[in-house]
Design an enzyme around this catalytic site. Sequence first.
Site, PDB file in Angstrom:
ATOM      1  N   LYS A   1       1.129   4.261  -2.641  1.00  0.00           N
ATOM      2  CA  LYS A   1       0.798   5.582  -2.364  1.00  0.00           C
ATOM      3  C   LYS A   1       1.744   6.833  -2.962  1.00  0.00           C
ATOM      4  CE  LYS A   1      -3.384   5.494  -1.742  1.00  0.00           C
ATOM      5  NZ  LYS A   1      -4.823   5.183  -2.659  1.00  0.00           N
TER       6      LYS A   1
ATOM      7  N   TYR B   1       0.624  -0.834   0.086  1.00  0.00           N
ATOM      8  CA  TYR B   1      -0.036   0.147  -0.167  1.00  0.00           C
ATOM      9  C   TYR B   1       0.934   1.078  -0.470  1.00  0.00           C
ATOM     10  CZ  TYR B   1      -3.894   3.348   1.639  1.00  0.00           C
ATOM     11  OH  TYR B   1      -4.521   4.049   1.853  1.00  0.00           O
TER      12      TYR B   1
HETATM   13  P1  NAD Z   1     -13.742   2.903   0.893  1.00  0.00           P
HETATM   14  O1  NAD Z   1     -13.708   0.946   0.931  1.00  0.00           O
HETATM   15  O2  NAD Z   1     -14.999   2.705   1.913  1.00  0.00           O
HETATM   16  O3  NAD Z   1     -13.869   2.880  -0.528  1.00  0.00           O
HETATM   17  C1  NAD Z   1     -13.193   2.691  -2.091  1.00  0.00           C
HETATM   18  C2  NAD Z   1     -14.401   2.160  -2.425  1.00  0.00           C
HETATM   19  O4  NAD Z   1     -13.146   1.954  -4.087  1.00  0.00           O
HETATM   20  C3  NAD Z   1     -14.955   1.323  -2.202  1.00  0.00           C
HETATM   21  O5  NAD Z   1     -16.284   1.076  -2.508  1.00  0.00           O
HETATM   22  C4  NAD Z   1     -14.569   0.078  -3.628  1.00  0.00           C
HETATM   23  O6  NAD Z   1     -15.441  -0.514  -3.964  1.00  0.00           O
HETATM   24  C5  NAD Z   1     -13.895   0.418  -4.548  1.00  0.00           C
HETATM   25  N1  NAD Z   1     -12.786   0.277  -5.713  1.00  0.00           N
HETATM   26  C6  NAD Z   1     -12.224  -0.613  -5.356  1.00  0.00           C
HETATM   27  N2  NAD Z   1     -11.620  -1.351  -6.150  1.00  0.00           N
HETATM   28  C7  NAD Z   1     -12.073  -0.728  -7.664  1.00  0.00           C
HETATM   29  C8  NAD Z   1     -10.864  -0.451  -8.699  1.00  0.00           C
HETATM   30  N3  NAD Z   1     -10.915  -1.668  -9.576  1.00  0.00           N
HETATM   31  N4  NAD Z   1     -12.482   0.004  -9.454  1.00  0.00           N
HETATM   32  C9  NAD Z   1     -13.605   1.125  -8.924  1.00  0.00           C
HETATM   33  N5  NAD Z   1     -13.652   0.861  -7.743  1.00  0.00           N
HETATM   34  C10 NAD Z   1     -12.850  -0.058  -6.737  1.00  0.00           C
HETATM   35  O7  NAD Z   1     -12.129   3.298   1.873  1.00  0.00           O
HETATM   36  P2  NAD Z   1     -11.924   4.619   1.968  1.00  0.00           P
HETATM   37  O8  NAD Z   1     -11.520   4.810   2.740  1.00  0.00           O
HETATM   38  O9  NAD Z   1     -13.013   5.604   1.489  1.00  0.00           O
HETATM   39  O10 NAD Z   1     -11.094   5.339   0.763  1.00  0.00           O
HETATM   40  C11 NAD Z   1     -10.869   5.726  -0.536  1.00  0.00           C
HETATM   41  C12 NAD Z   1      -9.288   6.302  -0.751  1.00  0.00           C
HETATM   42  O11 NAD Z   1      -8.231   7.075   0.452  1.00  0.00           O
HETATM   43  C13 NAD Z   1      -8.535   5.100  -1.057  1.00  0.00           C
HETATM   44  O12 NAD Z   1      -7.965   5.548  -1.644  1.00  0.00           O
HETATM   45  C14 NAD Z   1      -7.727   4.882   0.096  1.00  0.00           C
HETATM   46  O13 NAD Z   1      -6.818   4.439   0.114  1.00  0.00           O
HETATM   47  C15 NAD Z   1      -7.687   6.471   0.633  1.00  0.00           C
HETATM   48  N6  NAD Z   1      -7.057   6.463   2.138  1.00  0.00           N
HETATM   49  C16 NAD Z   1      -8.745   6.504   2.510  1.00  0.00           C
HETATM   50  C17 NAD Z   1      -7.694   6.999   4.461  1.00  0.00           C
HETATM   51  C18 NAD Z   1      -9.032   6.972   5.522  1.00  0.00           C
HETATM   52  O14 NAD Z   1      -8.066   6.894   6.842  1.00  0.00           O
HETATM   53  N7  NAD Z   1     -10.706   6.289   5.059  1.00  0.00           N
HETATM   54  C19 NAD Z   1      -6.606   6.823   4.673  1.00  0.00           C
HETATM   55  C20 NAD Z   1      -5.314   7.388   3.528  1.00  0.00           C
HETATM   56  C21 NAD Z   1      -5.891   7.114   2.001  1.00  0.00           C
END
Ligand code: NAD
Length: 307
Positions: free
Chosen positions: A170, A166
């Site tokens: 990232k 990851y």
């Molecule tokens: P989440 O799992 O709630 O949402 C991610 C969405 O991406 C899901 O609905 C999933 O179905 C979709 N997805 C996955 N693979 C896919 C693909 N190949 N094509 C299309 N859609 C796809 O997670 P989140 O926490 O809302 O994460 C959103 C982004 O933010 C991610 O990139 C994550 O790495 C990043 N992020 C989140 C956090 C956090 O605190 N939530 C922290 C750091 C980074």
Amino acid sequence: MNDIRFDGKVAVITGAGRGLGRDYALFLGSRGASVVVNDLGGDPDGSGSSQAPAQEVAYEIKAARGKAVANYNSVAEPEEAAKIIDCARENFGGLDILINNAGILRDKTFLKMDLTDFEMLVKVHLMGAVYVTKAAFPLMRERNYGRIILATSSAGLWGNFGQTNYSAAKMGLVGFMNSLKLEGPKYNILINTVAPLAASRLGEGIFPAEVMQKFMKPELVTALVAYLCSEFCTTSGDIITAGLGFFAKSQLMEGEGIRFDPDRIVTPEMVRENFAKISEMTVTRHFENTSDAFLNIVKPLMPEEKS
Ligand code: NAD
């Protein structure tokens, strides 16, 4: 000051069926954007698929009198990624805003991690954003306008145990932005990166449940993302952390370093003796591009600087 609105703008948000992407989509939709709600609808590790999450968000936007269309293609395959952008063109006539947000997790210590789990993370997070952006860039150039958002993570910026795959993906996005930010301004295309912190299924087991529920509201990230993809944003190449009400920019910095005479041999022992000085970070600087970084090294060696 007027509200930030997106009337007449077309936005593609990947991974918008759940979590942060869902919140971005609902917000942009509520502020006038025509939204392509993309989501593969799989499990947190990327397995499976379902149309329901994207469908529900698109429905919610439309129920509130917004404009939205659901799309179920995966970002992780170039042909499918291109279809996400086609969906914007076919339904709304072009593209102004792209939020590369889709993501999955497959955490394991590096010794135990299969290479397929490493490759899959790079494919979804890094290559997924590259594929969708590759298809989006020509449409943005056509309109001489574009706002692109990438999603990095504190795991990439600072490291996190059990997340080598990851973190690598990232931080790869940051490298992608650092160079693309130099190609965008000619066409008024700006690209910035958010490092979000918000309650979502990906954070379950990583953050304490009580903290997630009380403080990690997605809308605290959405405020930043909405600003960055608005016409009021004029910066490009920024990395901004947002979460729990905290907002801050992160930058790569280089220390002052030391300079040996390049005409003379430098030995490993000299490096050993000077390693504390080489590592000193009291005085630091940031470079806008690799030429500036190179100039910083080479300039003191030029004859006019020496004399
Ligand atoms: P989440 O799992 O709630 O949402 C991610 C969405 O991406 C899901 O609905 C999933 O179905 C979709 N997805 C996955 N693979 C896919 C693909 N190949 N094509 C299309 N859609 C796809 O997670 P989140 O926490 O809302 O994460 C959103 C982004 O933010 C991610 O990139 C994550 O790495 C990043 N992020 C989140 C956090 C956090 O605190 N939530 C922290 C750091 C980074």
